[in-house]
Design an enzyme around this catalytic site. Structure first.
Site, mmCIF file in Angstrom:
data_model
loop_
_atom_site.group_PDB
_atom_site.id
_atom_site.type_symbol
_atom_site.label_atom_id
_atom_site.label_comp_id
_atom_site.label_asym_id
_atom_site.label_seq_id
_atom_site.Cartn_x
_atom_site.Cartn_y
_atom_site.Cartn_z
ATOM 1 N N ALA A 29 1.791 13.692 -19.355
ATOM 2 C CA ALA A 29 3.120 13.872 -18.741
ATOM 3 C C ALA A 29 4.124 13.025 -19.522
ATOM 4 O O ALA A 29 4.866 12.219 -18.973
ATOM 5 C CB ALA A 29 3.105 13.508 -17.251
ATOM 6 N N HIS A 34 6.887 7.093 -23.756
ATOM 7 C CA HIS A 34 5.669 7.281 -24.550
ATOM 8 C C HIS A 34 6.021 7.527 -26.028
ATOM 9 O O HIS A 34 5.343 7.029 -26.926
ATOM 10 C CB HIS A 34 4.858 8.479 -24.031
ATOM 11 N N GLY A 144 3.131 -0.310 -23.258
ATOM 12 C CA GLY A 144 4.514 -0.517 -22.839
ATOM 13 C C GLY A 144 4.675 -1.799 -22.036
ATOM 14 O O GLY A 144 3.831 -2.138 -21.208
ATOM 15 N N LYS A 146 6.718 -1.939 -19.822
ATOM 16 C CA LYS A 146 6.970 -1.410 -18.474
ATOM 17 C C LYS A 146 5.859 -1.833 -17.514
ATOM 18 O O LYS A 146 6.116 -2.198 -16.371
ATOM 19 C CB LYS A 146 7.055 0.116 -18.577
ATOM 20 N N SER A 183 6.407 8.701 -15.397
ATOM 21 C CA SER A 183 5.950 10.056 -15.069
ATOM 22 C C SER A 183 6.130 10.348 -13.583
ATOM 23 O O SER A 183 6.194 11.509 -13.177
ATOM 24 C CB SER A 183 4.468 10.205 -15.428
#
Ligand code: AMP
Length: 275
Positions: A29, A34, A144, A146, A183
């Site tokens: 996804a 990404h 990441g 994140k 995602s």
């Protein structure tokens, strides 16, 4: 771009491609976050391999494995356009053949936060990342920022197990309004999507308060109240040591402000440095 679906095919492809090799593990996804990992992989290495595997081992029994978004055709088109050389797409049976019972348990940075909210989550992450590293044998693997805690867990595992690979972090890619790409953002209703950027905004103002000398406990209380005022239900908002993930009651470098908040059925994660 070659797509490998079995370990022998992956190994054949890796052997034929130039070194150094960079690995970008994903659950598909794919979005611009990404792609930023793939871009960084291509800057650092001659060959970029991206894995796409929705790892059942890192989902709890009441989590969203069944509704996790999947888009194989879209993902392959994105990776091809981004200049990825090799895609590793194992099935669940290829990754975990019947009888597999070995898992990887990392201590330290797995404790608290996502580790506490999602029992077994980091066991699943560490197990699949170790397998991906063994399967592809990259020189560098990119993750990441994140998922800050995940990055620290993978770094710790690689150091503790003497893995011959560099673990590199890539800054979080955001929407223009500050929301970190994820995602799961597609599950936000329009009203929730409008409120979601408040998470990053609150993190930034709490970080500025702490950097400006406000007591950590006061700044965190302000932040949790501000999230609730915006309609977000905070699971946690805390100042931690950026590597060990231990909570800090007073600011010390390196520090990271980490947060998870629920908005409707979506759990938003974000973090910022506190310089
Ligand atoms: P996922 O597919 O969600 O497991 O993520 C795969 C990798 O992409 C992980 O290393 C994530 O931390 C990273 N990632 C996810 N979202 C972002 C983002 N917005 N910016 C940068 N990296 C991200």
């Amino acid at each position: 771009m070659h797509v490998a679906r079995t370990v022998p095919d992956l190994r054949r492809a890796v052997t034929a491609l130039p070194r150094p090799l960079a690995l970008v593990p994903t659950m598909g996804a794919l979005h611009a976050g990404h792609v930023a990992l793939v871009d960084e992989a291509r800057r650092r290495a001659a060959t970029c391999c991206t894995s796409i595997f929705v790892n059942p081992l890192q989902f709890g029994p009441n989590e969203d494995l069944a509704r996790y978004p999947r888009d194989e055709a879209g993902d392959l088109a994105r990776l091809d356009a981004a200049g990825c050389d090799l895609v590793w797409m194992p099935s669940v049976d290829t990754m975990y053949p019947p009888g597999a019972v070995t898992t990887v348990e990392v201590g330290g940075p797995t404790e608290g936060f996502e580790g506490a909210a999602r029992p077994g989550h980091f066991r699943g992450v560490a197990t699949v990342v170790l397998k991906l590293l063994h399967q592809a044998g990259p020189d560098v693997a990119l993750f990441g920022e994140k998922d800050w805690q995940q990055l620290q867990v993978v770094r710790r595992m690689a150091a503790d197990l003497d893995l011959p690979v560099e673990i590199a972090g890539v800054p979080t890619v955001r929407e223009p309004d500050g929301l970190a790409l994820s995602s799961r953002n597609r599950f936000l209703s329009p009203a929730e999507r409008a409120a979601a950027p408040r998470l990053f905004a609150v993190l930034r103002s709490v970080a500025a308060r702490i950097a400006g000398g406000e007591a950590v406990a006061d700044a965190l209380r302000f932040g949790r109240d501000a999230l609730r005022d915006a309609g977000l239900a905070p699971d946690y908002l805390d100042l931690v040591d950026a590597e060990t993930m231990r909570p800090q009651r007073e600011w010390r470098s390196p520090a990271r402000l980490v947060a998870a908040a629920r908005l409707g059925t979506v759990r938003l994660l974000d973090n910022v440095p506190v310089p």
